[in-house]
Design an enzyme around this catalytic site. Structure first.
Site, PDB file in Angstrom:
ATOM      1  N   LEU A 126      71.507  21.166  41.708  1.00  0.00           N
ATOM      2  CA  LEU A 126      70.939  21.953  40.609  1.00  0.00           C
ATOM      3  C   LEU A 126      72.006  22.826  39.974  1.00  0.00           C
ATOM      4  CD1 LEU A 126      67.576  23.166  42.216  1.00  0.00           C
ATOM      5  CD2 LEU A 126      67.827  21.527  40.350  1.00  0.00           C
ATOM      6  N   SER A 130      80.693  29.519  42.813  1.00  0.00           N
ATOM      7  CA  SER A 130      81.986  29.798  43.432  1.00  0.00           C
ATOM      8  C   SER A 130      81.993  29.599  44.938  1.00  0.00           C
ATOM      9  CB  SER A 130      82.403  31.238  43.112  1.00  0.00           C
ATOM     10  OG  SER A 130      81.395  32.137  43.537  1.00  0.00           O
ATOM     11  N   ASP A 289      75.172  41.393  41.550  1.00  0.00           N
ATOM     12  CA  ASP A 289      75.711  40.267  40.789  1.00  0.00           C
ATOM     13  C   ASP A 289      74.710  39.712  39.774  1.00  0.00           C
ATOM     14  OD1 ASP A 289      77.753  38.553  40.156  1.00  0.00           O
ATOM     15  OD2 ASP A 289      77.289  37.094  41.709  1.00  0.00           O
TER      16      ASP A 289
END
Length: 686
Positions: A126, A130, A289
């Site tokens: 999907l 990183s 994040d």
């Protein structure tokens, strides 16, 4: 990673960094010689060139650099379009790892093969990011899930990248000291490795879900701070594999799909912002994040944000939560004293006293987001503001052009607020990339106020210590205190000091309330306040004292006493014209408000400007309030009529007779740091 790979990786990073740095430096020089019409094209080509270099390097190296690219790709509010257009593909569409590597990691971590664990496992990922890539699958019991599998060897890559990033930041700090990002990279070095343990991420996911009440959707009245978001349930986790509930959603950066499903982008981004305000200010535990790849939007109405990826989280102490909330609210209120207090509480230290600039920077930090198409104007505004601030620093510190460019006003930047800073920047970039405008001061304010709920202003009826505990000097003071209590209960005052003398003796000395709505410190007899127009009565009284001493006459022309004053039609202005606000100089010194505030502390310069001013109306005819000029006008007359300094007359006429040495100042008290009395400027002038 062998040493050969490590050094090759390091060489590529530093070579690219140097090349990009030198390219921009060269453009700075070239634009000086280029025609005005061609400068924009020069910069645009430079941005495109370097954006391609950055993207190429990131795709080749992956690892931590993808995180940096993801961060940059969200800053549509300040970065050139060339970077945004290229780097946004890093949000979730990196080249996938071989599926056999994925199968091996799953078997090693879970002890069973993919066929034994899942009835179906879709090999095409999907998303690939990183640290890991995500596959859709179905458990043997029929539940649909997503499987997040960590890349093989990524831990060594991340740790090496952190070392390289630290070296680059050290180099930038040496080459351009005003851009010292060491506090940021130090905090990142501490927090980033935590993302490599998916057991930690699983626990973080459960905790945030519980904090936000994601499993209690029917309890609509539970809290006024309830947010309406979804978070997948954790099914199973190991260090390198995480299995989560599958949620069918639209990618946040798929604007066409959002439009086709009728999603209200404004509402979605506002709810995401509220979710982060809840995490930061109420829970003290937040996802660090928030880039677009970590959000989905549910396809079913009502469309809700789906929050993903809780690998990088930050926990805040209660003290730091309070300080961050106070900083936010001080910015919203324009309360300089509370802002400086918040800085001190969070450990942020500045190298000089620049409260106005500190407030300006903080206000920019919490500013309303702007759509991506306004990025150029935003960048220009921020650059102009930085130039103004550097000018103030240069004048205050007496630095030359070279020194001011290398000056960093921050002496200590607490690591604990680095991730907080990053989150707000990412949220602003997110709203810009979605082309919506978010008013952070409105959305986040209720959550910040909640943190300070116990310390917010309380009326006297709820605070027995509202009146400061000092002796009552007279029956009048007793009556006054009751009046102050009544005013406080009716929200007429936050804090107050009252002092009165009669025949040289104190008959009232009372203080009550708090320093500010978001500053719960009690007002004490020695608390310093920013004040306006207080010295009008004092300076007027000093003029009358000189009249009583035979040093001055009310009907006398000011120019007879102060010869320089008589220029530009001011020769007919009398002392009584100054006292009754009919001199026509009501707007004299008004231009100081648009200049560096420190000019207003220069007594001699302000008197010089008064002598050069001209009346705007015929002296003695119109009574117009002399809001800034009155104190200086009276002060100039006092000094020239007496032949002595203003402070000497103040002490002889008022301070010594009232025995209040050390208690009354006009201007800045001797030895007092400017940051504590910057707001006294109006008492100095008025």
């Amino acid at each position: 990673m062998g040493w050969g790979n490590i050094y090759r990786r390091r060489l590529k990073v530093f070579s690219a960094a140097m090349l990009i740095y030198l390219d921009y430096k060269a453009i700075q020089q070239r634009q000086k010689w280029a025609k005005q019409s061609k400068r924009a094209a020069l910069w645009e080509k430079c941005h495109e060139r370097n954006a391609k270099r950055v993207l190429s390097l990131i795709i080749e190296l992956e690892g931590l650099w993808v995180k940096l690219g993801q961060y940059l790709s969200t800053r549509a509010d300040v970065l050139p379009e060339a970077y945004i257009a290229l780097l946004k593909q890093l949000q979730d569409s990196l080249p996938p790892r071989p599926v056999q590597e994925v199968y091996q990691t799953i078997k090693k971590e879970l002890g069973k093969s993919v066929k034994d664990l899942f009835s179906e496992f879709i090999e095409a990922p999907l998303a690939t990011a990183s640290i890991a890539q995500v596959h859709r699958a179905t458990l043997t019991d029929g539940q649909e899930v997503v499987v997040k599998v960590q890349h093989e060897g990524i831990k060594a890559v991340i740790l090496e990248d952190l070392k390289n990033a630290k070296s680059i930041v050290d180099w930038i700090a040496w080459a351009e000291p005003q851009y010292d990002f060491n506090p940021m990279i130090d905090e990142w070095c501490k927090e980033a490795p935590k993302e490599l343990d998916f057991n930690t991420e699983a626990e973080n996911t459960r905790k945030v879900s519980k904090n936000l009440g994601c499993k209690n959707k029917d309890n609509n009245g539970a809290s006024s701070h309830r947010v309406d978001v979804l978070i997948p349930e954790v099914i199973q986790s190991t260090e390198k594999v995480l299995i989560l509930e599958y949620m069918d959603g639209i990618r946040l950066n798929d604007l066409e799909a959002l439009a086709s499903f009728g999603v209200d982008k404004q509402k979605i981004v506002e709810e995401i912002t509220r979710a982060y305000a809840h995490q930061i200010y109420i829970d003290g535990f937040f996802n660090g994040d928030p880039h677009p790849g970590n959000f989905l939007v549910s396809k079913e109405a009502p469309h809700r944000p789906i929050l993903l990826d809780f690998g990088l989280t930050k926990s805040l102490s209660f003290t730091l939560k309070q300080a961050l909330a106070k900083m936010f609210l001080a910015s919203a209120e324009g309360d300089h004293v509370a802002l400086l207090s918040a800085f001190a509480e969070m450990g942020l230290k500045l190298r000089l006293d620049i409260p106005e600039q500190a407030m300006e920077v903080t206000t920019v930090f919490f500013r309303t987001s702007t759509p991506a198409n306004e990025a150029v104007q935003t960048m220009k505004s921020l650059a102009d503001q930085r130039t103004r601030n550097l000018k103030v620093i240069q004048e205050k510190m007496k630095l030359n052009e070279k020194e001011v460019k290398r000056f960093n006003p921050v002496d200590a930047f607490p690591g604990d607020i680095v991730i907080f800073t990053r989150v707000l920047n990412l949220l602003r970039g997110l709203s810009s990339s979605m082309n919506v405008r978010i008013i952070y001061l409105d959305i986040m304010r209720p959550f910040a106020e909640h943190v300070l709920q116990g310390n917010l202003y309380k009326a006297p009826s709820a605070s027995p210590q509202w009146i400061h505990d000092t002796p009552i000097h007279s029956s009048v003071e007793g009556k006054l205190r009751q009046l102050l209590v009544d005013l406080g209960n009716n929200d007429k005052i936050l804090g107050i000091q009252v002092c009165a003398y009669k025949d040289g003796k104190v008959i009232i000395d009372t203080s009550a309330g708090v320093l500010g709505k978001y500053d719960p410190r009690p007002v004490q007899p020695d608390s310093l306040f920013p004040v306006f127009s207080v010295t009008k009565g004092i300076t007027a009284g000093m003029l009358h004292w000189l009249v009583d001493k035979g040093k001055l006459k009310l009907e006398e022309n000011v120019a007879n006493i102060w010869p320089e004053f008589g220029s530009n039609g001011k020769d007919v202005i009398k002392v009584n014209h100054i006292l009754n606000h009919t001199s026509g100089l009501h707007n004299a010194l008004a231009d100081l408000r648009g200049e560096d505030v420190f000019v207003m502390y220069d007594w001699d310069e302000c008197l010089r400007r008064l002598t050069a001013s001209a009346p705007e109306s015929e002296p003695g005819l119109c009574q117009l309030y002399h809001y800034l000029s009155f104190g200086f006008l009276c002060g100039g007359i006092i000094e020239h009529a007496s032949g002595r300094k203003f402070q000497d007359i103040l002490e002889e006429a008022l301070i010594h007779p009232l025995n209040i040495e050390g208690e009354l100042y006009i201007g800045i008290p001797p030895g007092m740091p400017l940051k504590f009395c910057f707001a006294l400027d109006y008492s100095f002038f008025s």
